[in-house]
Scaffold this motif. Structure first.
Motif, mmCIF file in Angstrom:
data_model
loop_
_atom_site.group_PDB
_atom_site.id
_atom_site.type_symbol
_atom_site.label_atom_id
_atom_site.label_comp_id
_atom_site.label_asym_id
_atom_site.label_seq_id
_atom_site.Cartn_x
_atom_site.Cartn_y
_atom_site.Cartn_z
ATOM 1 N N TYR A 47 0.733 -0.793 -0.135
ATOM 2 C CA TYR A 47 0.247 0.377 0.568
ATOM 3 C C TYR A 47 1.032 1.083 -0.437
ATOM 4 O O TYR A 47 0.241 2.374 -0.022
ATOM 5 N N LYS A 75 -5.640 -0.211 -0.259
ATOM 6 C CA LYS A 75 -6.593 0.036 -2.357
ATOM 7 C C LYS A 75 -5.811 1.214 -2.600
ATOM 8 O O LYS A 75 -5.831 2.026 -3.818
ATOM 9 N N LYS A 76 -7.402 2.058 -1.999
ATOM 10 C CA LYS A 76 -8.185 2.996 -2.549
ATOM 11 C C LYS A 76 -7.276 3.989 -3.015
ATOM 12 O O LYS A 76 -6.976 5.177 -2.774
ATOM 13 N N ALA A 77 -6.952 3.955 -1.074
ATOM 14 C CA ALA A 77 -5.712 5.292 -0.917
ATOM 15 C C ALA A 77 -4.130 5.344 -1.804
ATOM 16 O O ALA A 77 -3.642 6.341 -2.294
ATOM 17 N N GLU A 79 -4.280 4.524 -4.679
ATOM 18 C CA GLU A 79 -4.655 4.579 -6.054
ATOM 19 C C GLU A 79 -4.687 6.502 -6.203
ATOM 20 O O GLU A 79 -4.097 6.885 -7.041
ATOM 21 N N GLU A 80 -6.426 6.825 -5.111
ATOM 22 C CA GLU A 80 -6.101 8.379 -4.546
ATOM 23 C C GLU A 80 -4.566 9.303 -4.212
ATOM 24 O O GLU A 80 -4.402 10.120 -5.041
ATOM 25 N N GLU A 125 -10.565 9.045 0.196
ATOM 26 C CA GLU A 125 -10.376 7.097 -0.180
ATOM 27 C C GLU A 125 -9.476 6.444 0.840
ATOM 28 O O GLU A 125 -9.286 5.614 1.336
#
Length: 139
Positions: A47, A75-77, A79-80, A125
């Motif tokens: 991450y 994962k979302k963080a 990507e953000e 996120e």
């Protein structure tokens, strides 16, 4: 109301209060166990986001080239933060413009903390959990 109905209602109220108290205790204990846990190294690697190198001038006219490893909480963080790359560069340029070569001799912990705080203000996120300096060159 008969005595048996009053006894039954009193018993139900006492059981309800006991159940609520038990639920509160269980939720608090579960929350405390998860809060103190550190991410394991596999999660940190999975991450984390490696920022591009940023080269900019400092307040005293010297130049710095710097790069960070930014650890997120999921994962979302991750990507953000990749999408917010331009905002990261902006934060770094603004912060580094107020620093001098002397500031770098006392360590980078304060700069890492500022970067983490300012990025977390932007994130929607997830969160940044750590910022590590992985490359620094003063010129």
């Amino acid at each position: 109301m008969s005595k048996s109905v009053k006894t039954m209602i009193t018993s139900l109220v006492i059981l309800l209060i006991g159940a609520i108290a038990a639920l509160v205790v269980v939720l608090n204990v579960a929350g405390q166990n998860n809060e103190g846990e550190a991410q394991n190294i596999d999660d940190i690697v999975e991450y984390s986001y490696e920022s591009p190198e940023v080269t900019t001038d400092l307040e005293d006219g010297t130049f710095v080239r710097i790069q960070f490893q930014i650890v997120t909480d999921g994962k979302k963080a991750k990507e953000e933060i990749g999408k917010r790359d331009f905002q990261l560069k902006n934060i770094l340029i603004k912060e580094l413009a107020t620093k001098s070569e002397e500031d770098f001799k006392s360590g980078l912990g304060e700069l890492e903390q500022v970067v983490m705080t300012k990025l977390n203000e932007l994130m929607t996120e997830g969160q940044i959990t750590e910022v590590y300096t992985i490359n620094k060159i003063l010129q």
